[in-house]
Design a protein around this motif. Structure first.
Motif, PDB file in Angstrom:
ATOM      1  N   ASP A  85      -1.646  -1.649  -5.803  1.00 17.25           N
ATOM      2  CA  ASP A  85      -0.558  -0.877  -6.415  1.00 17.25           C
ATOM      3  C   ASP A  85       0.764  -1.598  -6.159  1.00 17.25           C
ATOM      4  OD1 ASP A  85       1.343   0.991  -7.239  1.00 17.25           O
ATOM      5  OD2 ASP A  85       0.165   2.711  -6.544  1.00 17.25           O
ATOM      6  N   HIS A  87       3.607  -1.429  -7.728  1.00 17.53           N
ATOM      7  CA  HIS A  87       4.777  -0.547  -7.780  1.00 17.53           C
ATOM      8  C   HIS A  87       4.979   0.149  -6.440  1.00 17.53           C
ATOM      9  CE1 HIS A  87       7.684   2.370  -9.278  1.00 17.53           C
ATOM     10  NE2 HIS A  87       6.934   3.324  -8.747  1.00 17.53           N
ATOM     11  N   MET A  88       3.902   0.606  -5.828  1.00 16.18           N
ATOM     12  CA  MET A  88       4.021   1.303  -4.547  1.00 16.18           C
ATOM     13  C   MET A  88       4.455   0.345  -3.446  1.00 16.18           C
ATOM     14  SD  MET A  88       3.952   4.250  -3.159  1.00 16.18           S
ATOM     15  CE  MET A  88       3.011   5.292  -4.282  1.00 16.18           C
ATOM     16  N   ALA A  90       6.548  -2.100  -3.709  1.00 14.83           N
ATOM     17  CA  ALA A  90       8.000  -2.208  -3.822  1.00 14.83           C
ATOM     18  C   ALA A  90       8.684  -0.920  -3.376  1.00 14.83           C
ATOM     19  CB  ALA A  90       8.384  -2.536  -5.257  1.00 14.83           C
ATOM     20  N   ASN A  91       8.091   0.210  -3.721  1.00 18.98           N
ATOM     21  CA  ASN A  91       8.695   1.492  -3.369  1.00 18.98           C
ATOM     22  C   ASN A  91       8.696   1.713  -1.865  1.00 18.98           C
ATOM     23  OD1 ASN A  91       9.920   3.969  -4.051  1.00 18.98           O
ATOM     24  ND2 ASN A  91       7.959   5.036  -3.996  1.00 18.98           N
ATOM     25  N   SER A 126      11.045  -7.787  -2.770  1.00 20.55           N
ATOM     26  CA  SER A 126      11.665  -6.473  -2.553  1.00 20.55           C
ATOM     27  C   SER A 126      12.644  -6.489  -1.387  1.00 20.55           C
ATOM     28  CB  SER A 126      10.571  -5.422  -2.287  1.00 20.55           C
ATOM     29  OG  SER A 126       9.705  -5.311  -3.394  1.00 20.55           O
ATOM     30  N   GLU A 327       4.151   7.732   0.662  1.00 20.39           N
ATOM     31  CA  GLU A 327       5.607   7.684   0.607  1.00 20.39           C
ATOM     32  C   GLU A 327       6.223   8.542   1.709  1.00 20.39           C
ATOM     33  OE1 GLU A 327       6.968   7.083  -3.910  1.00 20.39           O
ATOM     34  OE2 GLU A 327       5.463   8.665  -3.668  1.00 20.39           O
TER      35      GLU A 327
END
Length: 344
Positions: A85, A87-88, A90-91, A126, A327
């Motif tokens: 993942d 995207h995750m 980077a988040n 990131s 998260e």
């Protein structure tokens, strides 16, 4: 006690280790992946490093190690994330942000992820300083050499070299466990490739008496940093480090700090051989009216106790932190990290 370097046939280790024992020795001295006794643990003797000894003058002096060299205590935070993942990745890097000095990407026997070089790229883009774990369980020597060559180009700040946990029964049963190398030999390979190299050690894994000397052999092989596994108290960690320093250990050491806020995240940390937590501390957190708040405060308290030890250069925030999603777990760790850094 030091004993001669054996051949792989002589030691009969299921992980084909030359420089054992790993951290997966159970209380009865059996192997974590085989009921038979660990040959290294039974002999209760350290295998001396037989390769070239890495000179201290060649230690990298940038990134996390550079901060330590400047006399600053640091915070390394484990990155917990779902597989594949981007995207995750980077988040989570954004959430953790300035709460730590670097992120440690693990490799687990029950969860795959992007290759270490790709993970290093994603995290460095990131703005994070990634330390990538390389295990000998899932890669043969050729692939390990490829990762060692690629990680500096991909933006890795360093690499944690481990033999690797054995895969649990029923987890990918048709996948071969390789173990061409062990963690000590991998550390030497990574150091020769110019990487900043960290190695693990478990202060409370049996047999405890040889653990300080075993860490010293990893330093001789080329390790620049030690990342300890969880121990029951700062007193135990302090005693381990004094013994290691008396033997000649000079590399900086990061002590483990357990981050948990519920039953499951506490149990995960105590399920593995060689790891232990302060049971009274765990009970206080879990019985608190607000376990999350108590878990954060407990982790900060434990970190400050570890950082007060003479030979501790920083802490590693380790654990799943929360079962309320990755998260939220990252937010919990970020809060712990910010509170620690505010007191450094």
């Amino acid at each position: 006690m030091i004993r001669p370097v054996p051949s792989t046939d002589d030691i009969r280790c299921p992980k084909r280790m030359t420089y054992g024992p790993c951290g997966g020795v159970r209380a009865d001295l059996s192997c974590e992946i085989d009921p038979r006794p660990c040959p290294f643990a039974v002999e209760n003797a350290v295998v001396p490093w037989s390769g070239p000894e890495a000179p201290a003058s060649l230690r990298p002096a940038s990134g996390l190690l550079g901060a330590i060299a400047q006399g600053r205590q640091v915070v390394l935070t484990d990155l917990t994330l779902p597989p594949y993942d981007a995207h995750m990745v980077a988040n989570l890097a954004k959430i953790l942000g300035d709460s730590c000095d670097a992120l440690l990407v693990g490799e687990h026997q029950d969860q795959p992820d992007f290759p270490p070089t790709m993970m290093a790229q994603l995290l460095s883009r990131s703005g994070a300083r990634p330390w990538l774990t390389l295990t000998c369980r899932d890669r043969n020597r050729v692939v390990l050499e490829q990762e060692v060559a690629g990680l500096p180009l991909a933006g890795a700040d360093g690499v944690l070299c481990v033999t690797g946990d054995g895969r649990a029964p029923g987890i990918r049963p048709n996948v071969t466990q390789v173990f061409d190398l062990d963690g000590t030999r991998l550390a030497a390979l990574a150091a020769s490739g110019g990487l900043a190299v960290a190695v693990p050690e478990s202060p409370e894994a049996p047999p405890k008496s040889i653990r300080p000397a075993r860490l010293l052999q990893k330093q001789r092989a080329g390790a620049h940093l030690a990342v300890l596994n969880h121990a029951g108290s700062a007193r135990e960690v302090g005693a381990f480090l004094v013994a290691a320093a008396d033997l000649g250990l000079t590399i900086p050491v990061l002590a483990a700090v357990a981050v948990y806020t519920d039953d499951r995240t506490a149990q995960v940390l105590t399920a593995l051989p060689g790891l232990s937590l302060d049971e009274d501390r765990v009970e206080r957190v879990l019985r608190s009216p607000d376990p999350e708040r108590a878990g954060v405060e407990s982790a900060v308290e434990e970190a400050l106790q570890m950082l007060s030890l003479e030979h501790v250069a920083g802490v590693n925030l380790s654990g799943l932190a929360s079962t309320r999603g990755v998260e939220h777990a990252a937010e919990v760790k970020a809060e712990v990290g910010r509170r620690i850094k505010a007191q450094l």
